[in-house]
Design an enzyme around this catalytic site. Structure first.
Site, PDB file in Angstrom:
ATOM      1  N   HIS A   1      20.128  39.436  -3.956  1.00 37.97           N
ATOM      2  CA  HIS A   1      19.625  38.171  -4.503  1.00 37.97           C
ATOM      3  C   HIS A   1      18.793  38.423  -5.777  1.00 37.97           C
ATOM      4  O   HIS A   1      19.053  37.827  -6.825  1.00 37.97           O
ATOM      5  CB  HIS A   1      18.788  37.459  -3.437  1.00 37.97           C
ATOM      6  CG  HIS A   1      18.285  36.111  -3.861  1.00 37.97           C
ATOM      7  ND1 HIS A   1      18.947  34.947  -3.566  1.00 37.97           N
ATOM      8  CD2 HIS A   1      17.188  35.747  -4.565  1.00 37.97           C
ATOM      9  CE1 HIS A   1      18.274  33.917  -4.073  1.00 37.97           C
ATOM     10  NE2 HIS A   1      17.202  34.390  -4.676  1.00 37.97           N
ATOM     11  N   GLU A   2      17.831  39.318  -5.677  1.00 35.54           N
ATOM     12  CA  GLU A   2      16.975  39.588  -6.842  1.00 35.54           C
ATOM     13  C   GLU A   2      17.779  40.238  -7.966  1.00 35.54           C
ATOM     14  O   GLU A   2      17.493  40.034  -9.152  1.00 35.54           O
ATOM     15  CB  GLU A   2      15.781  40.462  -6.442  1.00 35.54           C
ATOM     16  CG  GLU A   2      14.879  39.890  -5.339  1.00 35.54           C
ATOM     17  CD  GLU A   2      14.377  38.480  -5.612  1.00 35.54           C
ATOM     18  OE1 GLU A   2      14.306  38.080  -6.786  1.00 35.54           O
ATOM     19  OE2 GLU A   2      14.077  37.759  -4.631  1.00 35.54           O
TER      20      GLU A   2
ATOM     21  N   HIS B   1      19.149  37.545 -10.126  1.00 35.02           N
ATOM     22  CA  HIS B   1      18.161  37.100 -11.128  1.00 35.02           C
ATOM     23  C   HIS B   1      18.074  38.127 -12.262  1.00 35.02           C
ATOM     24  O   HIS B   1      18.016  37.771 -13.441  1.00 35.02           O
ATOM     25  CB  HIS B   1      16.776  36.965 -10.478  1.00 35.02           C
ATOM     26  CG  HIS B   1      16.602  35.736  -9.630  1.00 35.02           C
ATOM     27  ND1 HIS B   1      16.828  34.465 -10.105  1.00 35.02           N
ATOM     28  CD2 HIS B   1      16.202  35.587  -8.336  1.00 35.02           C
ATOM     29  CE1 HIS B   1      16.572  33.577  -9.135  1.00 35.02           C
ATOM     30  NE2 HIS B   1      16.199  34.233  -8.047  1.00 35.02           N
TER      31      HIS B   1
ATOM     32  N   GLU C   1      18.639  30.338 -10.204  1.00 36.03           N
ATOM     33  CA  GLU C   1      18.939  30.461  -8.771  1.00 36.03           C
ATOM     34  C   GLU C   1      20.450  30.585  -8.562  1.00 36.03           C
ATOM     35  O   GLU C   1      20.907  31.270  -7.647  1.00 36.03           O
ATOM     36  CB  GLU C   1      18.373  29.247  -8.026  1.00 36.03           C
ATOM     37  CG  GLU C   1      18.324  29.388  -6.526  1.00 36.03           C
ATOM     38  CD  GLU C   1      17.335  30.438  -6.023  1.00 36.03           C
ATOM     39  OE1 GLU C   1      16.496  30.936  -6.810  1.00 36.03           O
ATOM     40  OE2 GLU C   1      17.411  30.783  -4.826  1.00 36.03           O
TER      41      GLU C   1
END
Lengths: 494, 494
Positions: free
Chosen positions: B264-265, B268, B294
């Site tokens: 997830h990170e 980003h 997001e």
């Protein structure tokens, strides 16, 4: 109220200084390799902001007006130190500073390229430019401060230090060491003939060395809630007083260089961690100067960490962490090893001052115009032969090209290293009088009393006094090389 | 030239932003615990400097004048985005901002104290103050921007997002999910009856998980020379585009939550690392907004990391690092686990949007004055029962007290989470058309083509377009929830 304006300015400069300190420490420890360019740009922009804010013309008026206001004693001292800082920061015109910065940065870059090859001819033109501007800087500072040109340079690093007082002290120390070094080496040779050096086992995992380092740091007073230990290529003490970042580097074939390095940086850290919190945003709240800072690091490294009594306590700690049993004599043979060498940063405490005195003498001649940069290799070699019996005439990379200080235009800085060693020894003499059982305390791993002494006499004083006044107030007498020579005689003499 | 002044301002703000970003990441990862107070003071002083510089009155003139200058296309777009930023930053009077900051900070503190006890009565008065000021903020922004009050709040996070377009999309999604969640749970139950969940072994050393995480990060495109992975209590993606700091936290009893968090990170981080370097010091050079950001993190976590094809490649990598062999069905049973819960941040991709839609509806009512803060527990409970069949009436800490967003006055932010999930699914649909063998590529561990697509369509666009325009330009159609519901049906349906 003008004092309030200075106080507010102090908070703004503290915030920018905080950012620069943490960004600097981060760059050496945790930054991604590709982050360097943007980091350099951000830091130089922030440094420019800080410089512009710290040198704004209206500050002169605030300082003047604050002098007339109804202030308490601390505030008055704070204004005096604001004034000293402001004068040091503004005594050079900004076009000169820009010219010098460009020249210095080009010379540093060139130094990095030419030093590995020992290419003195390629390096010299850039160094000549730096020396020329250093002379101009010294003259300009001298005009404003009313000091001799070299004194005006030293004043940036150790306020109050004067060549007239330091030169004779260094002269005596040099005379002592030129005889003492061969004697110490002879004594070492005889000892080794009886008891050969027991080699280190060469198996020291990094994680265990780190744990040992942290244990020793905490034992000698480092507050681990307000600082940390990391790894970097060049060890340093950085960060801010509430979050002091010290670093080391590890070799797995031996543990003493890292451990002694950690103790050295811990000495710097103790000074920072124990500066008066309520003055943190004033120039007054900073450590006094480079010599005093170095005296604190050398105190922990040499007066504590290389003290035989310390090893009574330390040997079981080493054994516990590294699983290796040493006798005190065996470990001290490593810890007190003396060797003539070409490189200052690798020198032991006996030979180190000769490296510094050599530079101190050459710097004065350079700034006074009695020596030109092009004549440095011969001048350096001549002194190196006279003081340490070694020649660098064919290897300028081990001679006048060895340190970054000159390409960086940091003339007047070198004396601080040896002044620091002398101040550390002088503090030790004073402490031996005030705490007669200090060695017994060390042998039990107790460092509270010696830290309380240093807290009262040095750390809590921050920048209240000039360097010579602080030495005298803390130890009861002016700088006196006899304490240092006595220390060397006791440790390395017959 | 006025554009040059904006450009210079951009460099100064970039430097301060760089410092704040690294200081923020450092605080969560490497700062000594005692360093917090001084760090907070330094950061708030720097943030104040940045705010003052970014809102100086003369900037309005520079923007106006730059509009008349002979600029290239990029520079013109840069000026437009400077203008948008400037208006958003200056549309609130500074005395209002100060009042709101105090109210918000008090409410956040109180939230931290009262939430663990579920003390709604103790928390309510502070929240009421925040809501009142949020209504005032919405009205003020609305006046300046000519948007509806709630739209004016959303505009800060996702420029161009409008309730009139989002509300019907969310309404359809809600209608779909209220039926789909029980179905998905029923299907899961049947599958588990046949193939019971194979439990995780519970023996996952941190160092091995970290190596696994780094391997996966690098595989999906994270540039390890311009970023790093650390540990922090709350995972985040911070730092600067040339040095992106992502974090995770490890449990040794399982590895999927950390691995999915890292992916997830990494999503980003890919966005940040691939923003156009030459625009880095302009507002134009930043990522478009929270929903688009997001969408990039969810794309890597859900469209890549929870994609069955991905696990063809990933299972041997997991085995190599953790020494544990899994079949694809066994691991997907964990990766696709669905469960109704009270807490948004713990929700899976099926139930998550209902948490967001609930907040989106309540926020609009709060800002419009149709709902008062004191009535939140009942209003929340009613929706929670209707959407997920769960009650929070007796546990406000799991209801309107569960998130920091409202105490922080971040009204208008929640929609970004589910918009991000929808945008990620819509991108996936477009990619499946443009790269027909994308799943086969994933199964071979090849992510270059999908990254090239995202680089061209999203990352390199930075803030050139509004959020809706960027969605449409990248995927060929406006926001369309059908892609997301199709994604859920394929993955969790019959």
């Amino acid at each position: 109220m003008s004092f309030q304006k200075l106080d507010d300015l102090g908070h703004r400069l503290e915030a920018l200084g905080h950012a620069l300190a943490i960004l600097g420490a981060d760059e050496a420890t945790h930054m991604a390799p590709g982050g360097g360019e943007a980091r350099a740009e951000a830091m130089s922009t922030l440094a420019g902001m800080a410089h512009r804010q710290a040198t704004a013309p209206e500050i002169a008026d605030w300082i003047e007006a604050a002098g007339q206001e109804d202030l308490n004693a601390d505030q008055k001292t704070a204004v005096a130190e604001f004034r000293r800082h402001y004068i040091n920061l503004t005594c050079l015109p900004s076009d000169f500073v820009e010219r010098q910065t460009r020249t210095r940065m080009r010379c540093e870059q060139l130094w990095r390229e030419t030093r590995p090859k020992g290419d003195w001819a390629g390096f010299l033109p850039a160094l000549e430019g730096v020396v020329e501007l250093a002379r101009e800087e010294a003259a300009r500072r001298s005009d404003v401060l009313g000091l001799g040109p070299y004194d005006a340079l030293m004043e940036q690093f150790d306020p109050g230090n004067r060549t007239a007082e330091i030169a004779p002290v260094f002269e005596n120390l040099k005379a002592f060491l030129v005889d003492f070094v061969p004697n110490a080496l002879e004594i070492q040779k005889k000892k080794r003939a009886k008891n050969p050096l027991r080699p280190l086992s060469g198996n020291y995992p990094v994680e265990r060395q780190r744990e040992l380092g942290l244990t020793m740091m905490a034992a000698v007073g480092f507050d681990l809630t307000r600082g940390s230990l990391s790894v970097s290529h060049h060890p340093f003490c950085g960060g801010v007083p509430t979050d002091v970042r010290i670093t080391t580097r590890y070799r797995t074939d031996e543990f003493l260089s890292s451990l002694m390095g950690i103790l050295h940086e811990t000495g710097h850290a103790l000074y920072e961690q124990n500066l008066p919190h309520e003055w943190a945003h004033w120039p007054l709240g900073r450590a006094r100067g480079m010599a005093m800072h170095e005296s604190q690091s050398l105190f922990v490294e040499k007066q504590i960490g290389r003290n035989p009594a310390f090893w009574e306590w330390a040997l079981p700690v080493v054994e516990q962490h590294l699983g290796e049993k040493w006798s005190k004599d065996e470990i001290l043979a490593h810890v007190h090893h003396v060797e003539r060498g070409l490189i200052r940063v690798d020198a032991d405490e006996v030979t180190y001052p000769l490296h510094v005195i050599l530079r101190f003498e050459l710097e004065q001649d350079l700034i006074a115009g009695r020596l030109e940069a092009r004549d440095l290799p011969e001048a350096w070699d001549e002194k190196m032969k006279a003081y340490l019996g070694l020649s660098t005439i064919d290897t300028p990379q081990d001679g006048p090209m060895q340190d970054v200080h000159w390409p960086s235009a940091a003339f007047g800085y070198f004396p601080s290293y040896t002044l620091g060693a002398m101040i550390a020894a002088q503090q030790w003499s004073a402490i031996e009088k005030d705490i007669p059982d200090v060695n017994e305390q060390f042998a039990r791993g107790q460092f509270e009393a010696v830290n309380a002494w240093r807290h009262e006499k040095i750390w809590s004083q921050a920048s209240r006094l000039s360097t010579p006044d602080l030495i005298e107030q803390a130890t009861g007498e002016p700088l006196n090389a006899a304490h240092f020579t006595r220390h060397l005689e006791q440790r390395y003499g017959a």
